[in-house]
Scaffold this motif. Sequence first.
Motif, PDB file in Angstrom:
ATOM      1  N   MET A   1      -7.200   5.787   9.423  1.00  0.00           N
ATOM      2  CA  MET A   1      -7.608   6.198   8.097  1.00  0.00           C
ATOM      3  C   MET A   1      -6.455   6.043   7.106  1.00  0.00           C
ATOM      4  O   MET A   1      -6.683   5.643   5.975  1.00  0.00           O
ATOM      5  CB  MET A   1      -8.096   7.648   8.165  1.00  0.00           C
ATOM      6  CG  MET A   1      -8.737   8.114   6.916  1.00  0.00           C
ATOM      7  SD  MET A   1     -10.258   7.208   6.649  1.00  0.00           S
ATOM      8  CE  MET A   1     -10.888   8.035   5.261  1.00  0.00           C
ATOM      9  N   GLU A   2      -5.248   6.347   7.550  1.00  0.00           N
ATOM     10  CA  GLU A   2      -4.085   6.220   6.669  1.00  0.00           C
ATOM     11  C   GLU A   2      -3.890   4.769   6.237  1.00  0.00           C
ATOM     12  O   GLU A   2      -3.484   4.504   5.102  1.00  0.00           O
ATOM     13  CB  GLU A   2      -2.830   6.730   7.367  1.00  0.00           C
ATOM     14  CG  GLU A   2      -2.837   8.218   7.617  1.00  0.00           C
ATOM     15  CD  GLU A   2      -1.653   8.678   8.440  1.00  0.00           C
ATOM     16  OE1 GLU A   2      -0.722   7.881   8.643  1.00  0.00           O
ATOM     17  OE2 GLU A   2      -1.667   9.836   8.876  1.00  0.00           O
ATOM     18  N   GLU A   3      -4.174   3.847   7.153  1.00  0.00           N
ATOM     19  CA  GLU A   3      -4.030   2.423   6.835  1.00  0.00           C
ATOM     20  C   GLU A   3      -4.960   2.039   5.685  1.00  0.00           C
ATOM     21  O   GLU A   3      -4.563   1.318   4.773  1.00  0.00           O
ATOM     22  CB  GLU A   3      -4.349   1.583   8.065  1.00  0.00           C
ATOM     23  CG  GLU A   3      -4.204   0.098   7.843  1.00  0.00           C
ATOM     24  CD  GLU A   3      -4.567  -0.712   9.071  1.00  0.00           C
ATOM     25  OE1 GLU A   3      -4.887  -1.890   8.898  1.00  0.00           O
ATOM     26  OE2 GLU A   3      -4.539  -0.176  10.193  1.00  0.00           O
ATOM     27  N   LEU A   4      -6.183   2.537   5.712  1.00  0.00           N
ATOM     28  CA  LEU A   4      -7.140   2.224   4.653  1.00  0.00           C
ATOM     29  C   LEU A   4      -6.731   2.845   3.318  1.00  0.00           C
ATOM     30  O   LEU A   4      -6.908   2.244   2.267  1.00  0.00           O
ATOM     31  CB  LEU A   4      -8.542   2.706   5.039  1.00  0.00           C
ATOM     32  CG  LEU A   4      -9.190   2.004   6.228  1.00  0.00           C
ATOM     33  CD1 LEU A   4     -10.518   2.663   6.557  1.00  0.00           C
ATOM     34  CD2 LEU A   4      -9.366   0.531   5.979  1.00  0.00           C
ATOM     35  N   GLU A   5      -6.190   4.041   3.372  1.00  0.00           N
ATOM     36  CA  GLU A   5      -5.781   4.725   2.146  1.00  0.00           C
ATOM     37  C   GLU A   5      -4.633   4.009   1.443  1.00  0.00           C
ATOM     38  O   GLU A   5      -4.501   4.096   0.223  1.00  0.00           O
ATOM     39  CB  GLU A   5      -5.393   6.169   2.456  1.00  0.00           C
ATOM     40  CG  GLU A   5      -6.571   7.032   2.845  1.00  0.00           C
ATOM     41  CD  GLU A   5      -6.165   8.421   3.304  1.00  0.00           C
ATOM     42  OE1 GLU A   5      -4.970   8.658   3.568  1.00  0.00           O
ATOM     43  OE2 GLU A   5      -7.060   9.272   3.410  1.00  0.00           O
ATOM     44  N   SER A   6      -3.819   3.288   2.193  1.00  0.00           N
ATOM     45  CA  SER A   6      -2.668   2.623   1.600  1.00  0.00           C
ATOM     46  C   SER A   6      -2.982   1.214   1.091  1.00  0.00           C
ATOM     47  O   SER A   6      -2.140   0.576   0.479  1.00  0.00           O
ATOM     48  CB  SER A   6      -1.519   2.554   2.611  1.00  0.00           C
ATOM     49  OG  SER A   6      -1.876   1.708   3.691  1.00  0.00           O
ATOM     50  N   MET A   7      -4.208   0.737   1.317  1.00  0.00           N
ATOM     51  CA  MET A   7      -4.586  -0.611   0.894  1.00  0.00           C
ATOM     52  C   MET A   7      -4.969  -0.633  -0.585  1.00  0.00           C
ATOM     53  O   MET A   7      -5.455   0.352  -1.122  1.00  0.00           O
ATOM     54  CB  MET A   7      -5.780  -1.115   1.707  1.00  0.00           C
ATOM     55  CG  MET A   7      -5.498  -1.368   3.145  1.00  0.00           C
ATOM     56  SD  MET A   7      -7.021  -1.869   3.963  1.00  0.00           S
ATOM     57  CE  MET A   7      -6.398  -3.115   5.048  1.00  0.00           C
ATOM     58  N   THR A   8      -4.780  -1.813  -1.190  1.00  0.00           N
ATOM     59  CA  THR A   8      -5.214  -1.999  -2.567  1.00  0.00           C
ATOM     60  C   THR A   8      -6.720  -2.252  -2.583  1.00  0.00           C
ATOM     61  O   THR A   8      -7.340  -2.496  -1.539  1.00  0.00           O
ATOM     62  CB  THR A   8      -4.510  -3.203  -3.223  1.00  0.00           C
ATOM     63  OG1 THR A   8      -4.939  -4.397  -2.554  1.00  0.00           O
ATOM     64  CG2 THR A   8      -2.997  -3.075  -3.158  1.00  0.00           C
ATOM     65  N   LYS A   9      -7.298  -2.200  -3.765  1.00  0.00           N
ATOM     66  CA  LYS A   9      -8.736  -2.434  -3.902  1.00  0.00           C
ATOM     67  C   LYS A   9      -9.111  -3.820  -3.381  1.00  0.00           C
ATOM     68  O   LYS A   9     -10.109  -3.974  -2.684  1.00  0.00           O
ATOM     69  CB  LYS A   9      -9.148  -2.292  -5.364  1.00  0.00           C
ATOM     70  CG  LYS A   9     -10.619  -2.462  -5.606  1.00  0.00           C
ATOM     71  CD  LYS A   9     -10.970  -2.254  -7.067  1.00  0.00           C
ATOM     72  CE  LYS A   9     -12.454  -2.458  -7.298  1.00  0.00           C
ATOM     73  NZ  LYS A   9     -12.821  -2.251  -8.704  1.00  0.00           N
ATOM     74  N   GLU A  10      -8.303  -4.818  -3.704  1.00  0.00           N
ATOM     75  CA  GLU A  10      -8.580  -6.183  -3.259  1.00  0.00           C
ATOM     76  C   GLU A  10      -8.526  -6.300  -1.739  1.00  0.00           C
ATOM     77  O   GLU A  10      -9.346  -6.986  -1.124  1.00  0.00           O
ATOM     78  CB  GLU A  10      -7.593  -7.171  -3.896  1.00  0.00           C
ATOM     79  CG  GLU A  10      -7.790  -7.372  -5.381  1.00  0.00           C
ATOM     80  CD  GLU A  10      -7.219  -6.247  -6.238  1.00  0.00           C
ATOM     81  OE1 GLU A  10      -6.361  -5.475  -5.738  1.00  0.00           O
ATOM     82  OE2 GLU A  10      -7.643  -6.120  -7.393  1.00  0.00           O
ATOM     83  N   GLU A  11      -7.551  -5.634  -1.125  1.00  0.00           N
ATOM     84  CA  GLU A  11      -7.435  -5.663   0.342  1.00  0.00           C
ATOM     85  C   GLU A  11      -8.635  -4.983   0.992  1.00  0.00           C
ATOM     86  O   GLU A  11      -9.157  -5.463   1.999  1.00  0.00           O
ATOM     87  CB  GLU A  11      -6.147  -4.976   0.785  1.00  0.00           C
ATOM     88  CG  GLU A  11      -4.889  -5.744   0.442  1.00  0.00           C
ATOM     89  CD  GLU A  11      -3.619  -4.962   0.711  1.00  0.00           C
ATOM     90  OE1 GLU A  11      -2.610  -5.606   1.051  1.00  0.00           O
ATOM     91  OE2 GLU A  11      -3.623  -3.719   0.588  1.00  0.00           O
ATOM     92  N   LEU A  12      -9.091  -3.876   0.410  1.00  0.00           N
ATOM     93  CA  LEU A  12     -10.258  -3.181   0.946  1.00  0.00           C
ATOM     94  C   LEU A  12     -11.510  -4.044   0.848  1.00  0.00           C
ATOM     95  O   LEU A  12     -12.313  -4.100   1.787  1.00  0.00           O
ATOM     96  CB  LEU A  12     -10.478  -1.861   0.206  1.00  0.00           C
ATOM     97  CG  LEU A  12      -9.478  -0.758   0.498  1.00  0.00           C
ATOM     98  CD1 LEU A  12      -9.656   0.393  -0.475  1.00  0.00           C
ATOM     99  CD2 LEU A  12      -9.611  -0.270   1.928  1.00  0.00           C
ATOM    100  N   ILE A  13     -11.671  -4.730  -0.262  1.00  0.00           N
ATOM    101  CA  ILE A  13     -12.820  -5.618  -0.426  1.00  0.00           C
ATOM    102  C   ILE A  13     -12.771  -6.737   0.602  1.00  0.00           C
ATOM    103  O   ILE A  13     -13.787  -7.069   1.224  1.00  0.00           O
ATOM    104  CB  ILE A  13     -12.863  -6.181  -1.868  1.00  0.00           C
ATOM    105  CG1 ILE A  13     -13.210  -5.057  -2.846  1.00  0.00           C
ATOM    106  CG2 ILE A  13     -13.861  -7.329  -1.978  1.00  0.00           C
ATOM    107  CD1 ILE A  13     -13.044  -5.430  -4.307  1.00  0.00           C
ATOM    108  N   GLN A  14     -11.602  -7.322   0.817  1.00  0.00           N
ATOM    109  CA  GLN A  14     -11.443  -8.400   1.800  1.00  0.00           C
ATOM    110  C   GLN A  14     -11.799  -7.918   3.206  1.00  0.00           C
ATOM    111  O   GLN A  14     -12.488  -8.613   3.955  1.00  0.00           O
ATOM    112  CB  GLN A  14     -10.015  -8.950   1.765  1.00  0.00           C
ATOM    113  CG  GLN A  14      -9.795 -10.138   2.649  1.00  0.00           C
ATOM    114  CD  GLN A  14     -10.587 -11.362   2.223  1.00  0.00           C
ATOM    115  OE1 GLN A  14     -10.890 -11.554   1.059  1.00  0.00           O
ATOM    116  NE2 GLN A  14     -10.926 -12.186   3.175  1.00  0.00           N
TER     117      GLN A  14
END
Length: 47
Positions: free
Chosen positions: A1-14
């Motif tokens: 979960m921490e990994e997802l929280e540290s991602m940018t919006k673009e990284e999350l979309i990818q």
Amino acid sequence: MEELESMTKEELIQELVKARITEARLKKGYEVKGDGTVILYGNGNTK
């Protein structure tokens, strides 16, 4: 979960796009390995 929280919006979309593509491939009964040149077909129920 921490990994997802540290991602940018673009990284999350990818990552979401990758997950949806993988899900669709699994429903069709195949998996792509590596850079996409190797396709493994399962013995599951394929149409």
